[in-house]
Design a protein around this motif. Structure first.
Motif, PDB file in Angstrom:
ATOM      1  N   HIS A  37     -20.853  66.391 -11.488  1.00  0.00           N
ATOM      2  CA  HIS A  37     -19.835  65.962 -10.745  1.00  0.00           C
ATOM      3  C   HIS A  37     -19.599  64.258 -11.041  1.00  0.00           C
ATOM      4  O   HIS A  37     -18.502  63.851 -11.151  1.00  0.00           O
ATOM      5  CB  HIS A  37     -19.747  66.325  -9.425  1.00  0.00           C
ATOM      6  N   LEU A  38     -20.623  63.562 -11.020  1.00  0.00           N
ATOM      7  CA  LEU A  38     -20.689  62.216 -10.969  1.00  0.00           C
ATOM      8  C   LEU A  38     -20.248  61.539 -12.548  1.00  0.00           C
ATOM      9  O   LEU A  38     -19.554  60.865 -12.622  1.00  0.00           O
ATOM     10  CB  LEU A  38     -22.027  61.542 -10.638  1.00  0.00           C
ATOM     11  N   PHE A  39     -20.657  62.371 -13.418  1.00  0.00           N
ATOM     12  CA  PHE A  39     -20.593  61.897 -14.712  1.00  0.00           C
ATOM     13  C   PHE A  39     -18.968  62.232 -15.092  1.00  0.00           C
ATOM     14  O   PHE A  39     -18.161  61.136 -15.577  1.00  0.00           O
ATOM     15  CB  PHE A  39     -21.406  62.495 -15.765  1.00  0.00           C
ATOM     16  N   VAL A  40     -18.769  63.370 -14.978  1.00  0.00           N
ATOM     17  CA  VAL A  40     -17.423  63.870 -15.529  1.00  0.00           C
ATOM     18  C   VAL A  40     -16.021  63.195 -14.639  1.00  0.00           C
ATOM     19  O   VAL A  40     -14.969  62.630 -14.922  1.00  0.00           O
ATOM     20  CB  VAL A  40     -17.192  65.277 -15.715  1.00  0.00           C
ATOM     21  N   CYS A  41     -16.449  63.346 -13.083  1.00  0.00           N
ATOM     22  CA  CYS A  41     -15.548  62.772 -12.285  1.00  0.00           C
ATOM     23  C   CYS A  41     -15.232  61.202 -12.433  1.00  0.00           C
ATOM     24  O   CYS A  41     -14.079  60.808 -12.261  1.00  0.00           O
ATOM     25  CB  CYS A  41     -15.604  63.008 -10.748  1.00  0.00           C
ATOM     26  N   SER A  42     -16.265  60.578 -12.530  1.00  0.00           N
ATOM     27  CA  SER A  42     -16.105  59.034 -13.014  1.00  0.00           C
ATOM     28  C   SER A  42     -15.274  58.813 -14.035  1.00  0.00           C
ATOM     29  O   SER A  42     -14.431  58.032 -14.399  1.00  0.00           O
ATOM     30  CB  SER A  42     -17.567  58.476 -12.905  1.00  0.00           C
ATOM     31  N   ILE A  43     -15.583  59.723 -15.336  1.00  0.00           N
ATOM     32  CA  ILE A  43     -14.542  59.237 -16.430  1.00  0.00           C
ATOM     33  C   ILE A  43     -13.200  60.012 -16.107  1.00  0.00           C
ATOM     34  O   ILE A  43     -12.176  59.166 -16.463  1.00  0.00           O
ATOM     35  CB  ILE A  43     -15.390  60.214 -17.658  1.00  0.00           C
ATOM     36  N   ILE A  44     -12.699  61.002 -15.514  1.00  0.00           N
ATOM     37  CA  ILE A  44     -11.384  61.218 -15.117  1.00  0.00           C
ATOM     38  C   ILE A  44     -10.824  60.068 -14.221  1.00  0.00           C
ATOM     39  O   ILE A  44      -9.711  59.926 -14.381  1.00  0.00           O
ATOM     40  CB  ILE A  44     -11.365  62.727 -14.481  1.00  0.00           C
ATOM     41  N   GLY A  45     -11.672  59.850 -13.313  1.00  0.00           N
ATOM     42  CA  GLY A  45     -10.952  58.853 -12.294  1.00  0.00           C
ATOM     43  C   GLY A  45     -10.724  57.446 -13.140  1.00  0.00           C
ATOM     44  O   GLY A  45      -9.720  57.051 -12.733  1.00  0.00           O
ATOM     45  N   TYR A  46     -11.507  57.177 -13.773  1.00  0.00           N
ATOM     46  CA  TYR A  46     -11.361  55.876 -14.844  1.00  0.00           C
ATOM     47  C   TYR A  46      -9.877  56.080 -15.714  1.00  0.00           C
ATOM     48  O   TYR A  46      -9.261  55.317 -15.739  1.00  0.00           O
ATOM     49  CB  TYR A  46     -12.565  55.573 -15.597  1.00  0.00           C
ATOM     50  N   GLY A  47      -9.915  57.258 -16.210  1.00  0.00           N
ATOM     51  CA  GLY A  47      -8.706  57.436 -16.948  1.00  0.00           C
ATOM     52  C   GLY A  47      -7.524  57.297 -16.163  1.00  0.00           C
ATOM     53  O   GLY A  47      -6.461  57.252 -16.665  1.00  0.00           O
ATOM     54  N   PHE A  48      -7.493  58.118 -15.103  1.00  0.00           N
ATOM     55  CA  PHE A  48      -6.111  57.992 -14.363  1.00  0.00           C
ATOM     56  C   PHE A  48      -5.929  56.439 -13.881  1.00  0.00           C
ATOM     57  O   PHE A  48      -4.744  56.342 -13.618  1.00  0.00           O
ATOM     58  CB  PHE A  48      -6.389  58.698 -12.801  1.00  0.00           C
ATOM     59  N   ALA A  49      -6.973  55.636 -13.544  1.00  0.00           N
ATOM     60  CA  ALA A  49      -6.658  54.348 -13.118  1.00  0.00           C
ATOM     61  C   ALA A  49      -6.265  53.493 -14.425  1.00  0.00           C
ATOM     62  O   ALA A  49      -5.311  52.610 -14.045  1.00  0.00           O
ATOM     63  CB  ALA A  49      -7.982  53.869 -12.444  1.00  0.00           C
ATOM     64  N   ARG A  50      -6.809  53.671 -15.761  1.00  0.00           N
ATOM     65  CA  ARG A  50      -6.766  52.605 -16.512  1.00  0.00           C
ATOM     66  C   ARG A  50      -5.666  53.061 -17.819  1.00  0.00           C
ATOM     67  O   ARG A  50      -5.159  52.248 -18.349  1.00  0.00           O
ATOM     68  CB  ARG A  50      -7.962  52.181 -17.200  1.00  0.00           C
ATOM     69  N   PHE A  51      -5.535  54.409 -17.922  1.00  0.00           N
ATOM     70  CA  PHE A  51      -4.621  54.981 -18.893  1.00  0.00           C
ATOM     71  C   PHE A  51      -3.487  55.935 -18.435  1.00  0.00           C
ATOM     72  O   PHE A  51      -3.331  56.943 -18.731  1.00  0.00           O
ATOM     73  CB  PHE A  51      -5.718  55.443 -20.047  1.00  0.00           C
TER      74      PHE A  51
END
Length: 253
Positions: A37-51
């Protein structure tokens, strides 16, 4: 106030819970699901915020709405989905830990939408100048995430870590569906069995007198304390950082 202290109930509860086996299973499943959860959700959250892209806000709205859907409404479609995967790949997809682990590494799982929301809200407040400086030095988006963005997300990681550990540890519904072998059972999953034994032995049946003496209210309460001790230890270790992370609203430029 008890007249005398006795720890005999804890020894009986320890044996009834099969702590030596169920504790290992609970730690394994909780740890691997939390890491996923921490690994994948952090990447998804970063994608929503920056891209952002066309329709990203709509998809993010769907992620937020997924937090409102109880697992009881999704368990049958999920079971059917994994049964089809079982036929395709020839792997035990409907029994064991895999049906609970795989969704966590796909950004779904138990309250996965909440972790995506927390990471997205943190990264959207993070100054873009930090990453822009890294891009000037030749850093790519993926490297900027792991070297710049993720290390600064300590507060969100701590909050998500504690919540994920507590929810996965206390989860009973999904394990009761996918874990059919007693050797795979989790510590909180065995606890309701003691309550069932307690209720079943409270009958006027002389053949169950010894069993009713063994499983009385004191043993069940002791078993409940044993199931809670690991969470209490985790909270005592992370209490200060957890409270600081709750109070911290994020970086401002």
């Amino acid at each position: 106030i008890p007249r005398e202290f006795s720890f005999s109930n804890y020894s009986v509860a320890y044996s009834a819970l099969s702590v030596s086996a169920t504790l290992k299973n609970s730690i394994f499943l909780t740890a691997i699901c939390t890491v996923g959860h921490l690994f994948v959700c952090s990447i998804i959250g970063y994608g929503f915020a920056r891209f952002p892209y066309k329709g990203s806000n709509l998809i993010f709205g769907g992620v937020v709405l997924s937090m409102l859907i109880p697992i009881q409404t999704l368990i049958i479609p999920r079971y059917i989905f994994f049964s089809k995967l079982e036929v395709i790949f020839g792997l035990p997809m409907t029994e064991g830990y895999l049906p609970m682990i795989l969704p966590c590494f796909l950004g779904f799982g138990l309250y996965g939408g909440l972790y995506i929301f927390l990471f997205r809200q943190f990264f959207i407040r993070m100054p873009k100048s930090l990453e822009e400086a890294a891009y000037i030095d030749g850093c790519g988006p993926l490297r900027a995430f792991f070297t710049i963005a993720l290390p600064t997300a300590g507060p969100t990681i701590t909050v998500s870590l504690v919540l994920s550990i507590v929810w996965h540890w206390n989860d009973y519904y999904e394990p009761s569906v996918f874990l059919v072998e007693p050797k795979q059972w989790l510590l909180p999953q065995v606890l309701p069995e003691l309550y069932n034994r307690l209720m079943s032995t409270q009958v006027s049946d002389t053949s169950k007198i010894n069993e009713s003496i063994l499983y009385h209210e004191g043993v069940v309460m002791a078993a409940t304390v044993i199931a809670l001790v690991p969470l209490m230890i985790v909270y005592l270790i992370l209490q200060r950082r957890f409270m600081e992370s709750i109070e911290r609203s994020g970086l401002v430029e």
